[in-house]
Design a protein around this motif. Sequence first.
Motif, PDB file in Angstrom:
ATOM      1  N   UNK A 162       0.805  -1.229   0.000  1.00  0.00           N
ATOM      2  CA  UNK A 162       0.000   0.000   0.000  1.00  0.00           C
ATOM      3  C   UNK A 162       0.843   1.286   0.000  1.00  0.00           C
ATOM      4  N   UNK A 163       2.119   1.207   0.352  1.00  0.00           N
ATOM      5  CA  UNK A 163       2.972   2.405   0.374  1.00  0.00           C
ATOM      6  C   UNK A 163       3.131   2.963  -1.044  1.00  0.00           C
ATOM      7  N   UNK A 164       2.954   4.278  -1.172  1.00  0.00           N
ATOM      8  CA  UNK A 164       3.108   4.999  -2.458  1.00  0.00           C
ATOM      9  C   UNK A 164       2.112   4.552  -3.529  1.00  0.00           C
ATOM     10  N   UNK A 165       1.004   3.944  -3.120  1.00  0.00           N
ATOM     11  CA  UNK A 165      -0.007   3.530  -4.120  1.00  0.00           C
ATOM     12  C   UNK A 165      -0.840   4.758  -4.498  1.00  0.00           C
ATOM     13  N   UNK A 279      13.489  -4.522   2.635  1.00  0.00           N
ATOM     14  CA  UNK A 279      12.225  -4.703   1.905  1.00  0.00           C
ATOM     15  C   UNK A 279      11.551  -5.999   2.374  1.00  0.00           C
ATOM     16  N   UNK A 280      12.336  -7.057   2.513  1.00  0.00           N
ATOM     17  CA  UNK A 280      11.810  -8.373   2.934  1.00  0.00           C
ATOM     18  C   UNK A 280      11.063  -8.237   4.259  1.00  0.00           C
ATOM     19  N   UNK A 281      11.616  -7.443   5.178  1.00  0.00           N
ATOM     20  CA  UNK A 281      11.032  -7.302   6.520  1.00  0.00           C
ATOM     21  C   UNK A 281       9.691  -6.564   6.525  1.00  0.00           C
ATOM     22  N   UNK A 372       9.184  -7.216 -16.297  1.00  0.00           N
ATOM     23  CA  UNK A 372       8.775  -8.019 -15.143  1.00  0.00           C
ATOM     24  C   UNK A 372       8.640  -7.132 -13.903  1.00  0.00           C
ATOM     25  N   UNK A 373       9.545  -6.179 -13.785  1.00  0.00           N
ATOM     26  CA  UNK A 373       9.464  -5.237 -12.659  1.00  0.00           C
ATOM     27  C   UNK A 373       8.164  -4.432 -12.706  1.00  0.00           C
ATOM     28  N   UNK A 378       2.723  -3.583  -9.786  1.00  0.00           N
ATOM     29  CA  UNK A 378       1.279  -3.624  -9.540  1.00  0.00           C
ATOM     30  C   UNK A 378       1.018  -4.089  -8.102  1.00  0.00           C
ATOM     31  N   UNK A 379       1.989  -4.843  -7.541  1.00  0.00           N
ATOM     32  CA  UNK A 379       1.907  -5.287  -6.139  1.00  0.00           C
ATOM     33  C   UNK A 379       2.674  -4.335  -5.228  1.00  0.00           C
ATOM     34  N   UNK A 380       3.905  -3.985  -5.637  1.00  0.00           N
ATOM     35  CA  UNK A 380       4.746  -3.105  -4.808  1.00  0.00           C
ATOM     36  C   UNK A 380       5.058  -1.856  -5.642  1.00  0.00           C
ATOM     37  N   UNK A 381       4.271  -0.783  -5.477  1.00  0.00           N
ATOM     38  CA  UNK A 381       4.422   0.387  -6.363  1.00  0.00           C
ATOM     39  C   UNK A 381       5.835   0.968  -6.411  1.00  0.00           C
ATOM     40  N   UNK A 382       6.569   0.926  -5.282  1.00  0.00           N
ATOM     41  CA  UNK A 382       7.894   1.565  -5.275  1.00  0.00           C
ATOM     42  C   UNK A 382       9.043   0.551  -5.414  1.00  0.00           C
ATOM     43  N   UNK A 383       8.768  -0.626  -5.998  1.00  0.00           N
ATOM     44  CA  UNK A 383       9.818  -1.655  -6.151  1.00  0.00           C
ATOM     45  C   UNK A 383      10.962  -1.139  -7.019  1.00  0.00           C
ATOM     46  N   UNK A 384      12.187  -1.366  -6.567  1.00  0.00           N
ATOM     47  CA  UNK A 384      13.381  -0.905  -7.305  1.00  0.00           C
ATOM     48  C   UNK A 384      14.077  -2.105  -7.950  1.00  0.00           C
TER      49      UNK A 384
END
Length: 500
Positions: A162-165, A279-281, A372-373, A378-384
């Motif tokens: 939900x962060x940065x969505x 991120x994992x945590x 793929x990123x 779509x699940x983690x908006x701020x994924x790097x």
Amino acid sequence: MSNRQIKTDVILIGAGIMSATLGSLLKELVPDWEITVFEKLASAGEESSNEWNNAGTGHAALCELNYTSEKPDGSIDISKAIKINEQFQVSKQFWSYLVSSKLISNPQDFIMPLPHMSLVQGEQDVEFLKKRFEAMSNNPLFQGMEYSDDPEKLAEWLPLVMTDRTSDEPIAATKIDSGTDVNFGALTRMLFDHLQNKNVEVKYEHSVDDIKRTSDGLWELKVKNHKNGVVQRHTAKFVFIGGGGGSLHLLQKSGIPEGKHIGGFPVSGIFMVCKNPDVVEQHHAKVYGKAKVGAPPMSVPHLDTRYIDNKKSLLFGPFAGFSPKFLKTGSMFDLITSVKPNNVLTMLAAGAKEMALTKYLIQQVMLSKEQRMEELREFIPNAKSEDWDMVVAGQRVQVIKDTEAGGKGTLQFGTEVITAADGSIAALLGASPGASTAVSVMLELIKKCFPQQINEWEPKLKEMIPTYGVSLMAHPELIQEIHTSTDRALELSKELALSK
């Protein structure tokens, strides 16, 4: 090649979770039977059962939306979800018996409590999820399921998601705390250690090159020892082919009529794995979405907390890949050599029918890491991108066969046991929910293949699986009792989980 036949009662081909389960059941039922296992690789659980080659979900239909379908009248059919959940309860009972009997120890090394969640976006899918929740939460098997479409509640459940969505599209989730993460590789290795302690002969780096019926009704296997090149002949009254994708070729070599008109189509899986511990945590759940329109059921996207080597990991996928191999360690000729005169029309019919799947696989294979990123975002908006690597998971061979409902060349998305009419040989084909339902699948196989002994074995079966032969849905009073006893034995209760 030695002409001397080496006799045994039972031969299991493949050292994966299915052979481990069947061997463990038979050793409890008939301890004096001699069992030999042949495995091509150097250790147990290295192919489909390996922890990096599957999703590690204890499939109990708590979060997998493809196990519940919307009927034409708009109601939700949960019958498949009920069946899969009941099968998983059977697996948990058998694992509990093994732990309580001190046949295996440290259940936390293979099973951990973990919330299971379903997550959807868009008005139509939110409406579907709400109806699904209403249908399931009234059922005692799915007790404790919660639903929310409130962004604040979802941020509490899923901070990373939900962060940065920024999307203003409706979003909703269900959550149930009784889910599990299962390390099937670790469980497989534990079971084979147990079997070797029970004098089961496990021969690694041995491949079964041929299999045929002898005049006296036994099965003769031509087995090659890869360490010294020696080829031997082994015979048994009963053979189980549990070689994952490699099972189809051996089933064909057996020549049994039940193995004809069956083909296989290999699909490989690719996961993104997070290498940033911060991120994992931030995530603690298995979160399943909805497959895109036109995508096959095995492509349901999910963001999973995993416990591998007692370390918390985070995986996203699966993305589909294609290789003509039937196993990760297989041959590039596996697909072509599986086409026989008796199944060529079935395979061609499937090819004509499954153009959408072919197109989907081509699109998936062509995806770049950045594409793929984008799906991950779509699940983690701020994924790097720098936080994620790609891992190639296991090969899955989807069964193709002629069915009354689907006609010639119908692709099957499940687990299938093919048994000879006399029960002397059986092969397991197919994929998910596979490992999670291993105990139920092997109990069905035992019933089919050993009809003369099943009545005599029933008391022991009921000792190992208290609900053996009983539908939990027909006896809802047993559900809480089973949940409590298995959670205690497998150390899944919240109190035990929190004390770790």
